[in-house]
Design a protein around this motif. Structure first.
Motif, short mmCIF file in Angstrom:
data_model
loop_
_atom_site.label_atom_id
_atom_site.label_comp_id
_atom_site.label_asym_id
_atom_site.label_seq_id
_atom_site.Cartn_x
_atom_site.Cartn_y
_atom_site.Cartn_z
N TYR A 482 127.10 -65.82 67.59
CA TYR A 482 125.66 -65.54 67.46
C TYR A 482 125.48 -64.35 66.52
O TYR A 482 126.15 -63.32 66.68
CB TYR A 482 125.05 -65.25 68.82
N ASP A 483 124.59 -64.50 65.55
CA ASP A 483 124.34 -63.41 64.59
C ASP A 483 122.83 -63.29 64.40
O ASP A 483 122.14 -64.27 64.13
CB ASP A 483 125.02 -63.69 63.25
N GLU A 484 122.33 -62.06 64.55
CA GLU A 484 120.89 -61.82 64.43
C GLU A 484 120.67 -60.59 63.54
O GLU A 484 121.27 -59.54 63.74
CB GLU A 484 120.27 -61.58 65.80
N ASN A 512 116.13 -63.12 61.54
CA ASN A 512 116.94 -64.26 61.13
C ASN A 512 118.07 -64.44 62.13
O ASN A 512 118.79 -63.49 62.44
CB ASN A 512 117.51 -64.05 59.72
N LYS A 514 121.38 -66.93 63.59
CA LYS A 514 122.34 -68.01 63.37
C LYS A 514 123.23 -68.14 64.60
O LYS A 514 123.81 -67.16 65.06
CB LYS A 514 123.21 -67.73 62.14
N ASN A 516 126.32 -70.71 66.48
CA ASN A 516 127.31 -71.76 66.17
C ASN A 516 128.22 -71.96 67.37
O ASN A 516 128.90 -71.03 67.82
CB ASN A 516 128.13 -71.36 64.94
N ASN A 523 125.09 -76.13 65.35
CA ASN A 523 124.53 -74.96 64.69
C ASN A 523 123.04 -74.85 64.98
O ASN A 523 122.33 -75.87 65.06
CB ASN A 523 124.74 -75.02 63.17
N SER A 524 122.57 -73.65 65.13
CA SER A 524 121.14 -73.41 65.33
C SER A 524 120.73 -72.22 64.48
O SER A 524 121.07 -71.08 64.79
CB SER A 524 120.83 -73.16 66.81
N ASP A 525 120.03 -72.48 63.39
CA ASP A 525 119.57 -71.44 62.49
C ASP A 525 118.04 -71.39 62.54
O ASP A 525 117.38 -72.42 62.47
CB ASP A 525 120.01 -71.70 61.06
N THR A 526 117.52 -70.20 62.64
CA THR A 526 116.07 -70.04 62.66
C THR A 526 115.69 -68.67 62.12
O THR A 526 116.50 -67.74 62.13
CB THR A 526 115.51 -70.22 64.09
N ASP A 527 114.48 -68.55 61.61
CA ASP A 527 113.96 -67.26 61.20
C ASP A 527 112.45 -67.26 61.42
O ASP A 527 111.81 -68.31 61.40
CB ASP A 527 114.31 -66.95 59.74
#
Length: 805
Positions: A482-484, A512, A514, A516, A523-527
């Motif tokens: 998880y990256d924010e 933002n 991300k 995984n 994958n779940s990417d959102t912003d």
């Protein structure tokens, strides 16, 4: 007629204003830019120093002298504990002297007897300040002080303000700890050096938009050169096990260097006994009933280290370094859970029994570092602050679960074993810039920017056993990354008039995210970008009565473990799981309040929560499973009326009262019932009464008596029971104010045990929990070194100042 009246009043005020002599006004702050109330302001003749006029500052440090004839004067500003200031005035017109900063005095004051005072409450435009310095409460730990703080509820392992979990700051620095870790930190920190608790129910734009209310814990500054310190210890005895905490704090200051170090360790063992009842339902008929007796014993010995170093480079520049560490070693952190479940069939006869033995070992290292730089410009009050922060959080856990299935006669059916290893590593990096600019003596502009990055690696390995051979269960093992990244800008404007105060701001955040899942390749990417306005308005009718209105918008982002998509099994029949697609919760909160006679406040509020994230317990009736699922519910709405009073009843007896009547409605999706939208709502009552008694001639003996009552409250689909609690504590100060001994009992009648009922559609669960709430407590603290000046400066005027109320 109306036009004539308006013209008359305009003419009257113009003539009245013209007829007056000169006016002198200004504001008094301390070195931390906080207003000082009740400062003496005197006008004397410059020729022979005879008295002309005098007044004192109000709650926001403002003063005004009217009807002063033209001429030469000497303006003297004095307040015990601060250096006196004198200003020469050539008065020919109205004069606004702006903001005057008083410096704290550090001279020896002989013959002073230090006596503990009662805590005081002061309302500012955007917060309530609960001053506890040198009060009886300052001889306990910080968590005990929070239990007595107006508007703060500490109960069943949680801290809440207006039904939400607050974000905790220490000296305006955010504490990057979980709710449980925050409580452990505060319980292991002595309140000896605590100055005040700021309760900010509607945080202004300067604070992060994440979270609800803010609790800012303000510590005293060591203003004198030299060294002082303290040691403390607490003992609590429950119905099953004892609990301890020990700690020490140290201050050291030279002309340019100011240092602080606090260390504490809290060895304890806690017991909990739950009784759980679950009815599994099909076609409106109970097909099976589980009755579980659950017993848990938890050992830990958390160690907390906090340190600050501030160094003044010159009169305009200063740097600071601070660190906080929470260490929970594996050898001292273990949990033993034993449960026995009786399974009844539709005929209500005992069908089978299963017994579960869960042994759990945890280890936590939470280490944070902050580096600060402060620059003061030539203009008084104009500052630039730059801050960098890093947190490294490492948590690991290992559990071994054995389950034995038995017939009703206790003969064996089968055995099952599994093991789980989990690890969570979180790294946080933040950089922040804050700029403050005084526009006038009473108006201020603030602006700032912040960037933060959060990376989290979550590992889960589950193992099963076949013929006593361990093998990994790949279906329930995973690594979740998880990256924010968050970018924030804010600005605010505040102004104080004679009877009005205003503070408004806007914070903008771009996020933002991300996520995984390695094993599922999901994958779940959102912003998203969000705007968070805030507004605070306060009108003082006079020195005792005021009305205020607050509004702000807040965000609650999902916790990292709530985003993990894999299942963490608690036993064969229950697991916890998250959702990487959870949405952030957005809150809008409106508050209107009125303070009567300074001591009594009435407050109405309305809060709307969109997409709240909750962990909801669902029963899978077809598989006989219990699922603890982190999910977004649709919305929550709450509104209510709060009444608070903080006043003196008679001499030596002060009382704080909070009474809250509120409505709470939750709309949630029934995940095990075709995702239908369900609603649960309830009116609830919460009451808290704290009594402070000061006994003996020198007030060195204090008695605190507190009572709390909470009616049934909704939480998602569940409803809790009524609870109440009575706490009694005595504190004696002796050895010339160096030592404090406290003794008491919490939850005297053992009435704070909780139960929850979840009953709707095909869900029917009841849980009753019993903990060691009734505790005998014993505490001791001792101060050493050059501490008396620090105490004297603040305490000698409290009796006189309290009379002003």
């Amino acid at each position: 007629m109306l036009q004539k009246l308006i013209s008359f009043y305009l003419l009257f005020f113009c003539v009245f204003g013209y007829a007056q002599d000169s006016i002198i006004e200004g504001k008094i702050n301390d070195q931390n830019k906080q207003p000082i109330a009740y400062v003496n302001v005197v006008i004397k003749s410059a020729v022979d120093s005879t008295f002309v006029a005098g007044t004192s500052t109000n709650e926001v440090g403002y003063f005004q002298l009217e009807g002063i004839k033209k001429g030469n004067y000497l303006l003297e500003i004095s307040f015990i504990g601060y250096s006196k200031k004198s200003i020469d005035l050539d008065l020919s017109v109205n004069v606004n002297i702006g903001t005057i900063v008083l410096s704290e005095e550090s001279q020896e004051l002989a013959g002073v007897t230090v006596i503990a005072k009662r805590p005081t409450v002061k309302r500012l435009v955007d917060r309530i300040v609960f001053n506890v310095e040198n009060s009886t409460l300052s001889n306990s730990n910080v968590l005990d002080v929070l239990k007595n703080t107006p508007g703060v509820i500490v109960n069943d392992g949680s801290i809440s303000v207006k039904n939400s979990t607050p974000t905790v700051y220490i000296n305006d620095r955010k504490v990057h700890l979980s709710s449980n870790e925050v409580q452990q930190l505060l319980e292991g920190t002595s309140a000896t050096n605590l100055k005040s608790i700021e309760v900010i129910t509607n945080p202004p734009a300067k604070y992060e938009a994440e979270g609800g209310a803010v609790l800012n814990i303000v510590t005293s500054k060591n203003i004198i050169a030299g060294y002082n310190g303290s040691v403390f210890g607490n003992y609590k005895q429950g119905s099953e096990f004892p609990k301890y905490s020990f700690g020490t704090s140290h201050f050291f200051r030279t002309k340019n260097l100011n240092t602080y170090l606090n260390y504490s360790i809290s060895p304890r063992k806690d017991f909990r006994n739950n009784s759980e009842f679950i009815n599994f339902i099909e076609e409106d008929q109970i097909i099976s009933r589980w009755e579980t007796d659950y017993r848990r014993v938890r050992d830990n010995a958390n160690q907390n280290i906090n340190a600050n170093i501030d160094y003044t480079l010159d009169k305009r520049n200063a740097i600071g370094f601070s660190t906080s560490m929470l260490i929970s070693p594996r050898e001292n952190t273990k949990t033993q859970v034993n449960s026995e479940t009786e399974v009844f069939g539709s005929d209500k006869l005992l069908d089978s029994i299963f017994k579960t033995d869960n042994k759990l070992r945890d280890e936590t290292f939470n280490i944070a570092f902050t580096l600060d730089y402060l620059h003061k410009f030539k203009k008084e009050g104009e500052t630039l602050a730059i801050s960098g922060h890093h947190t490294n959080y490492d948590f690991s856990s290992f559990q071994n679960v054995d389950t034995n299935y038995l017939f009703p006669d206790q003969s064996p059916i089968r055995n099952n074993r599994f093991q789980t290893f989990s690890n969570q590593i979180i790294k946080i990096y933040t950089g922040q810039l804050d700029y403050e600019l005084p526009i006038t003596a009473k108006a201020q502009f603030e602006a700032g920017a912040k960037v933060s990055n959060i990376s989290s690696e979550n590992t889960l390995n589950q193992f099963t056993f076949e013929n006593d051979m361990r093998q990994e269960d790949f279906e329930n093992s995973d690594i979740f990354l998880y990256d924010e990244t968050n970018y924030a800008l804010y600005s605010s404007y505040s102004n104080d008039w004679e009877s009005w105060s205003l503070k408004l701001g806007l914070r903008t955040e771009y996020t933002n995210i991300k996520g995984n899942s390695i094993s599922t390749n999901q994958n779940s990417d959102t912003d998203y970008i969000k705007f968070f306005p805030s507004l605070h308005v306060l009108n003082r009718f006079n020195s005792n009565n005021e009305i205020y209105f607050n509004y702000n918008r807040r965000i609650y982002r999902p916790r990292y473990n709530q985003l993990n998509p894999f299942k963490y099994f608690l036993n064969d029949n229950a697991y916890v799981t998250g959702d990487p697609n959870l949405q952030p919760q957005i809150d809008d909160l409106f508050t209107l309040g009125y303070t009567l006679n300074k001591d009594y406040t009435f407050e109405v509020y309305f809060r709307h929560e969109s997409n709240p994230t909750l962990q909801i317990t669902f029963q899978d009736n077809s598989e006989s499973l219990i699922k603890h699922i982190n999910t977004n519910i649709d919305q929550s709405v709450s509104y209510g009326l709060d009444f608070t009073a903080y006043t003196k009843v008679v001499n030596h007896w002060n009382i704080y009262l909070l009474s809250s009547l509120f409505y709470y409605e939750n709309k949630f999706f029934a995940l095990e019932s075709n995702n239908t939208l369900e609603s649960i709502d309830r009116w609830s009552v919460f009451t808290q009464v704290n009594n402070y008694f000061s006994l003996l001639k020198d007030k060195s003996l204090g008695v605190d008596l507190s009572y709390v009552f909470s009616s049934r409250i909704t939480d998602g689909p569940s409803v809790s029971n009524n609870t109440s609690g009575l706490d009694i504590s005595l504190r004696k100060i002796f050895w010339n104010n160096r030592a404090t001994l406290s003794v008491g009992v919490t939850d005297v009648f053992n009435a704070q045990n909780l139960s929850w009922t979840t009953r709707y559609l095909n869900q029917d669960v009841f849980v009753s929990s019993k903990e060691e709430n009734r505790l005998f407590t014993l505490g001791f603290s001792y101060k050493f070194g050059n501490f008396r000046l620090n105490s004297n400066k603040k305490s000698i005027e409290f009796d006189e100042r309290n009379r002003l109320n």
